[in-house]
Scaffold this active site. Sequence first.
Site, short mmCIF file in Angstrom:
data_model
loop_
_atom_site.label_atom_id
_atom_site.label_comp_id
_atom_site.label_asym_id
_atom_site.label_seq_id
_atom_site.Cartn_x
_atom_site.Cartn_y
_atom_site.Cartn_z
N LYS A 21 -56.04 -55.62 42.55
CA LYS A 21 -55.51 -56.79 42.83
C LYS A 21 -54.49 -56.75 43.94
CE LYS A 21 -53.42 -57.38 38.94
NZ LYS A 21 -53.79 -56.27 37.98
N ARG A 28 -49.24 -65.26 34.09
CA ARG A 28 -49.98 -64.08 32.88
C ARG A 28 -50.05 -64.97 31.57
NH1 ARG A 28 -48.46 -59.13 36.02
NH2 ARG A 28 -49.69 -57.50 35.28
N ARG A 45 -53.33 -43.16 41.01
CA ARG A 45 -52.56 -44.27 42.06
C ARG A 45 -51.21 -43.74 42.70
NH1 ARG A 45 -52.94 -50.45 40.72
NH2 ARG A 45 -51.79 -50.10 38.82
N ARG A 83 -46.11 -44.69 39.33
CA ARG A 83 -45.48 -45.67 38.23
C ARG A 83 -45.14 -45.06 37.14
NH1 ARG A 83 -48.84 -51.25 39.18
NH2 ARG A 83 -47.89 -51.57 37.08
N ARG A 127 -51.26 -52.30 28.00
CA ARG A 127 -51.47 -53.32 29.11
C ARG A 127 -52.80 -54.14 29.21
NH1 ARG A 127 -50.09 -50.07 34.18
NH2 ARG A 127 -50.24 -51.94 35.34
P1 AMP Z 1 -48.39 -55.13 37.62
O1 AMP Z 1 -47.88 -54.53 38.84
O2 AMP Z 1 -48.98 -56.69 37.70
O3 AMP Z 1 -49.53 -54.52 36.82
O4 AMP Z 1 -47.22 -55.45 36.53
C1 AMP Z 1 -46.45 -54.48 35.93
C2 AMP Z 1 -45.61 -54.96 34.91
O5 AMP Z 1 -44.66 -55.94 35.44
C3 AMP Z 1 -46.46 -55.47 33.70
O6 AMP Z 1 -47.00 -54.82 32.83
C4 AMP Z 1 -45.23 -56.45 33.01
O7 AMP Z 1 -44.36 -55.67 32.46
C5 AMP Z 1 -44.67 -56.84 34.35
N1 AMP Z 1 -45.07 -58.39 34.88
C6 AMP Z 1 -45.56 -58.39 36.20
N2 AMP Z 1 -45.95 -59.70 36.26
C7 AMP Z 1 -45.47 -60.62 35.07
C8 AMP Z 1 -45.62 -61.57 34.48
N3 AMP Z 1 -46.31 -62.50 35.28
N4 AMP Z 1 -45.34 -61.87 33.39
C9 AMP Z 1 -44.72 -60.83 32.55
N5 AMP Z 1 -44.65 -59.66 32.85
C10 AMP Z 1 -44.98 -59.34 34.20
#
Ligand code: AMP
Length: 221
Positions: free
Chosen positions: A16, A91, A130, A163, A174
């Site tokens: 993404k 989300r 990553r 990360r 996740r």
């Molecule tokens: P990502 O980088 O999009 O994989 O997001 C990493 C983490 O950030 C996720 O596993 C959540 O803990 C948090 N996070 C990111 N976006 C959201 C969202 N829209 N709602 C809730 N938690 C989020």
Amino acid sequence: MRPRYILIFGPPGAGKGTQGRRLAAKLGLAYVASGDLFRQQAEAGTELGKVAKQYMDRGLYVPDDITIRMVLERLREPDAARGAILDGFPRTLAQAEALEGALAEWGAGIDLVIYIKISEAEALRRTRGRWVCRNCQAVYNLETNPPRVAGFCDVCGGELYQRSDETPETLRRRFEVFAEQTLPLLEHYRQRGLLVEVDGERPIDQVFRELEAAVGRLVAG
Ligand code: AMP
């Protein structure tokens, strides 16, 4: 012209961020990733960042009120005046409703929803290699998309790190949370005729060409 908003969905490791950044650069839109915003806050050690990190490190979603406020504030910044590619937001249903409410106020709406699909096995493989830039959050993969200089970002020269939420257990969680809370949202967009699904297991350039075509149809239509 009214601002454009494109959403990108996909499980962890789908690409993404890579695709979203490219698409944003091509269309002249801001690239807004809620996960990046949380990681920046966590790196900076803010209160918001500390709270968010507790959820992120367990593979759970950060509560809606915090997430919604942070993203809508970001969308009001000047560089997003023409619109944005949103990665990782909304989300949940509450986030989707808050976003649509705000966009309606701005005389805009969601123009396109992209779903990049990959299997859990592929996600595990990809996230193992990553690395993310500490400074600009660009994403690299040692196997499929390595940086030119090991350990440093091609875009800004920042230091790369791994990360803390990408252990196999957190990834599994996740994936589950994505299936439970976010897949139903995709159905909602599918029913409204906004959804384009692409196979994210192919090379980066091929996936990007498909996204360009989908956006081209949007502009033409
Ligand atoms: P990502 O980088 O999009 O994989 O997001 C990493 C983490 O950030 C996720 O596993 C959540 O803990 C948090 N996070 C990111 N976006 C959201 C969202 N829209 N709602 C809730 N938690 C989020």
